[in-house]
Write a protein that holds these residues in place. Sequence first.
Motif, PDB file in Angstrom:
ATOM      1  N   VAL A  64       0.879  -1.805  -0.022  1.00  0.00           N
ATOM      2  CA  VAL A  64       0.048   0.110  -0.315  1.00  0.00           C
ATOM      3  C   VAL A  64       1.301   1.369   0.341  1.00  0.00           C
ATOM      4  CG1 VAL A  64      -1.462   1.586   0.960  1.00  0.00           C
ATOM      5  CG2 VAL A  64      -1.740  -1.200   1.305  1.00  0.00           C
ATOM      6  N   PRO A  65       0.416   2.205  -0.871  1.00  0.00           N
ATOM      7  CA  PRO A  65       1.472   3.440  -0.828  1.00  0.00           C
ATOM      8  C   PRO A  65       1.070   3.741  -0.350  1.00  0.00           C
ATOM      9  CG  PRO A  65       0.158   3.367  -3.052  1.00  0.00           C
ATOM     10  CD  PRO A  65       0.334   1.847  -2.515  1.00  0.00           C
ATOM     11  N   SER A  66       2.732   4.801   0.521  1.00  0.00           N
ATOM     12  CA  SER A  66       2.180   5.924   1.536  1.00  0.00           C
ATOM     13  C   SER A  66       0.686   7.404   1.273  1.00  0.00           C
ATOM     14  CB  SER A  66       3.003   6.550   2.104  1.00  0.00           C
ATOM     15  OG  SER A  66       3.887   7.759   0.650  1.00  0.00           O
ATOM     16  N   SER A  67       0.829   7.381  -0.729  1.00  0.00           N
ATOM     17  CA  SER A  67      -0.726   7.910  -0.850  1.00  0.00           C
ATOM     18  C   SER A  67      -2.044   7.865  -0.984  1.00  0.00           C
ATOM     19  CB  SER A  67      -0.516   8.532  -2.654  1.00  0.00           C
ATOM     20  OG  SER A  67      -0.341   7.640  -3.342  1.00  0.00           O
ATOM     21  N   GLY A  68      -2.296   6.386  -0.385  1.00  0.00           N
ATOM     22  CA  GLY A  68      -3.790   6.322  -0.789  1.00  0.00           C
ATOM     23  C   GLY A  68      -3.343   4.142  -0.560  1.00  0.00           C
ATOM     24  N   THR A  69      -4.751   3.718  -1.465  1.00  0.00           N
ATOM     25  CA  THR A  69      -4.862   2.890  -1.716  1.00  0.00           C
ATOM     26  C   THR A  69      -4.169   2.717  -2.817  1.00  0.00           C
ATOM     27  OG1 THR A  69      -6.611   3.470  -3.411  1.00  0.00           O
ATOM     28  CG2 THR A  69      -6.891   2.287  -1.291  1.00  0.00           C
ATOM     29  N   ARG A  70      -3.990   1.122  -4.002  1.00  0.00           N
ATOM     30  CA  ARG A  70      -2.828   0.730  -4.673  1.00  0.00           C
ATOM     31  C   ARG A  70      -3.525   1.048  -5.887  1.00  0.00           C
ATOM     32  NH1 ARG A  70      -2.133  -4.546  -5.885  1.00  0.00           N
ATOM     33  NH2 ARG A  70      -3.731  -4.882  -4.670  1.00  0.00           N
ATOM     34  N   ASP A  71      -5.020   1.068  -5.951  1.00  0.00           N
ATOM     35  CA  ASP A  71      -5.880   1.370  -7.327  1.00  0.00           C
ATOM     36  C   ASP A  71      -5.956   3.291  -7.369  1.00  0.00           C
ATOM     37  OD1 ASP A  71      -7.498   0.746  -8.769  1.00  0.00           O
ATOM     38  OD2 ASP A  71      -9.608   1.433  -7.423  1.00  0.00           O
ATOM     39  N   ALA A  72      -5.984   3.536  -6.071  1.00  0.00           N
ATOM     40  CA  ALA A  72      -5.999   4.985  -6.228  1.00  0.00           C
ATOM     41  C   ALA A  72      -4.569   5.940  -6.528  1.00  0.00           C
ATOM     42  CB  ALA A  72      -6.190   5.600  -5.228  1.00  0.00           C
ATOM     43  N   GLU A  73      -2.818   4.784  -6.584  1.00  0.00           N
ATOM     44  CA  GLU A  73      -2.181   4.871  -6.498  1.00  0.00           C
ATOM     45  C   GLU A  73      -2.099   4.882  -7.921  1.00  0.00           C
ATOM     46  OE1 GLU A  73       1.863   6.305  -6.667  1.00  0.00           O
ATOM     47  OE2 GLU A  73       0.674   6.738  -5.528  1.00  0.00           O
ATOM     48  N   ALA A  74      -2.318   3.343  -8.762  1.00  0.00           N
ATOM     49  CA  ALA A  74      -2.507   3.351 -10.820  1.00  0.00           C
ATOM     50  C   ALA A  74      -3.166   4.238 -11.379  1.00  0.00           C
ATOM     51  CB  ALA A  74      -2.744   2.250 -10.641  1.00  0.00           C
ATOM     52  N   ARG A  75      -4.483   4.742 -10.565  1.00  0.00           N
ATOM     53  CA  ARG A  75      -5.200   6.069 -11.541  1.00  0.00           C
ATOM     54  C   ARG A  75      -4.288   7.477 -11.426  1.00  0.00           C
ATOM     55  NH1 ARG A  75     -10.187   4.264 -12.933  1.00  0.00           N
ATOM     56  NH2 ARG A  75     -10.081   2.007 -11.101  1.00  0.00           N
ATOM     57  N   ARG A  76      -3.389   7.846 -10.121  1.00  0.00           N
ATOM     58  CA  ARG A  76      -3.600   8.869 -10.066  1.00  0.00           C
ATOM     59  C   ARG A  76      -1.911   8.758 -11.088  1.00  0.00           C
ATOM     60  NH1 ARG A  76       1.384  11.040  -8.249  1.00  0.00           N
ATOM     61  NH2 ARG A  76       2.556   9.145  -7.436  1.00  0.00           N
ATOM     62  N   ILE A  77      -1.310   8.097 -11.058  1.00  0.00           N
ATOM     63  CA  ILE A  77      -0.385   7.678 -12.429  1.00  0.00           C
ATOM     64  C   ILE A  77      -0.616   7.910 -13.617  1.00  0.00           C
ATOM     65  CG2 ILE A  77       1.125   6.228 -13.165  1.00  0.00           C
ATOM     66  CD1 ILE A  77       1.806   4.741 -10.569  1.00  0.00           C
ATOM     67  N   VAL A  78      -1.937   7.476 -13.940  1.00  0.00           N
ATOM     68  CA  VAL A  78      -2.423   7.375 -15.128  1.00  0.00           C
ATOM     69  C   VAL A  78      -2.425   8.607 -15.538  1.00  0.00           C
ATOM     70  CG1 VAL A  78      -4.512   6.634 -16.274  1.00  0.00           C
ATOM     71  CG2 VAL A  78      -2.763   4.770 -15.459  1.00  0.00           C
ATOM     72  N   ASN A  79      -3.343   9.026 -14.718  1.00  0.00           N
ATOM     73  CA  ASN A  79      -3.771  10.461 -14.933  1.00  0.00           C
ATOM     74  C   ASN A  79      -2.640  11.391 -14.757  1.00  0.00           C
ATOM     75  OD1 ASN A  79      -6.633   9.908 -15.270  1.00  0.00           O
ATOM     76  ND2 ASN A  79      -6.955   9.790 -12.654  1.00  0.00           N
ATOM     77  N   ASN A  80      -1.906  11.233 -13.970  1.00  0.00           N
ATOM     78  CA  ASN A  80      -0.630  12.176 -15.054  1.00  0.00           C
ATOM     79  C   ASN A  80       0.280  12.168 -16.066  1.00  0.00           C
ATOM     80  OD1 ASN A  80      -0.548  13.301 -11.767  1.00  0.00           O
ATOM     81  ND2 ASN A  80       0.917  12.415 -10.915  1.00  0.00           N
ATOM     82  N   VAL A  81       0.070  11.146 -16.507  1.00  0.00           N
ATOM     83  CA  VAL A  81       0.720  10.247 -17.106  1.00  0.00           C
ATOM     84  C   VAL A  81      -0.677  10.821 -18.817  1.00  0.00           C
ATOM     85  CG1 VAL A  81       1.669   8.977 -18.816  1.00  0.00           C
ATOM     86  CG2 VAL A  81       2.011   8.929 -17.094  1.00  0.00           C
ATOM     87  N   LEU A  82      -1.366  11.110 -18.927  1.00  0.00           N
ATOM     88  CA  LEU A  82      -2.539  11.177 -20.142  1.00  0.00           C
ATOM     89  C   LEU A  82      -3.794  12.451 -19.717  1.00  0.00           C
ATOM     90  CD1 LEU A  82      -3.495   7.180 -20.595  1.00  0.00           C
ATOM     91  CD2 LEU A  82      -1.967   8.662 -21.821  1.00  0.00           C
ATOM     92  N   GLY A  83      -3.297  13.063 -18.543  1.00  0.00           N
ATOM     93  CA  GLY A  83      -3.989  13.961 -18.299  1.00  0.00           C
ATOM     94  C   GLY A  83      -4.271  15.094 -19.017  1.00  0.00           C
ATOM     95  N   GLY A  84      -3.172  15.242 -19.796  1.00  0.00           N
ATOM     96  CA  GLY A  84      -3.133  16.447 -21.295  1.00  0.00           C
ATOM     97  C   GLY A  84      -4.378  16.139 -22.182  1.00  0.00           C
ATOM     98  N   TRP A  85      -4.278  14.002 -22.813  1.00  0.00           N
ATOM     99  CA  TRP A  85      -4.981  13.952 -23.763  1.00  0.00           C
ATOM    100  C   TRP A  85      -6.634  14.762 -23.065  1.00  0.00           C
ATOM    101  CZ3 TRP A  85      -1.523  14.924 -27.033  1.00  0.00           C
ATOM    102  CH2 TRP A  85      -0.638  14.391 -26.760  1.00  0.00           C
ATOM    103  N   ALA A  86      -6.498  14.400 -21.375  1.00  0.00           N
ATOM    104  CA  ALA A  86      -8.353  14.872 -21.231  1.00  0.00           C
ATOM    105  C   ALA A  86      -8.883  16.459 -21.516  1.00  0.00           C
ATOM    106  CB  ALA A  86      -8.204  14.306 -20.427  1.00  0.00           C
ATOM    107  N   ASN A  87      -7.192  17.415 -21.504  1.00  0.00           N
ATOM    108  CA  ASN A  87      -7.109  18.353 -21.231  1.00  0.00           C
ATOM    109  C   ASN A  87      -7.862  18.771 -23.080  1.00  0.00           C
ATOM    110  OD1 ASN A  87      -7.181  19.197 -18.908  1.00  0.00           O
ATOM    111  ND2 ASN A  87      -5.445  19.188 -18.945  1.00  0.00           N
TER     112      ASN A  87
END
Length: 162
Positions: A70-93
């Motif tokens: 479990v990462p310090s930032s929360g659950t593993r699922d939340a961490e994976a979603r955070r990583i994906v949104n950091n990498v791909l968030g610009g395309w959503a913009n």
Amino acid sequence: MRAPSPKQGRFLTRLARDERGVSAIEFALVGPIVFILILGTVEVALDMIVDASVQFAAQQASRAGLTTTVPSSGTRDAEARRIVNNVLGGWANIGGSVSITTRAYTTYNDIGTSNYQDSMGGFGDVVLYNISVTIPSFSGIPKLFGIDSLTFQRSYLVQNEK
């Protein structure tokens, strides 16, 4: 039908040999084709960048879930979603959407069945990550062929550490 007079014959001969304006006509014929080819090349290059970023996001997200810590930032699922949104968030913009799904199976034999959980699973579970990005085209060239939006997708299948 009458034969052309000598004066008309000289005019037609002179007109046939006149090369003024030929380059303008050639440009008018070839210019649009070259312009579309250039735009198409830029479109393909940008699409390849989006595709590579989806690939990178899927790899990073699967690494976050693989360790089952479990990462310090929360659950593993939340961490994976955070990583994906950091990498791909610009395309959503730019008017696109990012979709992330995870399915945890207890064994490899369960893949494709209804025996799964919508999570990152536990120790030894087999997890399927599916990341999808849908964006409008950059240049509008795909719209000429009836393609309104482009979808890039990656799926990763990993087994969590035991």
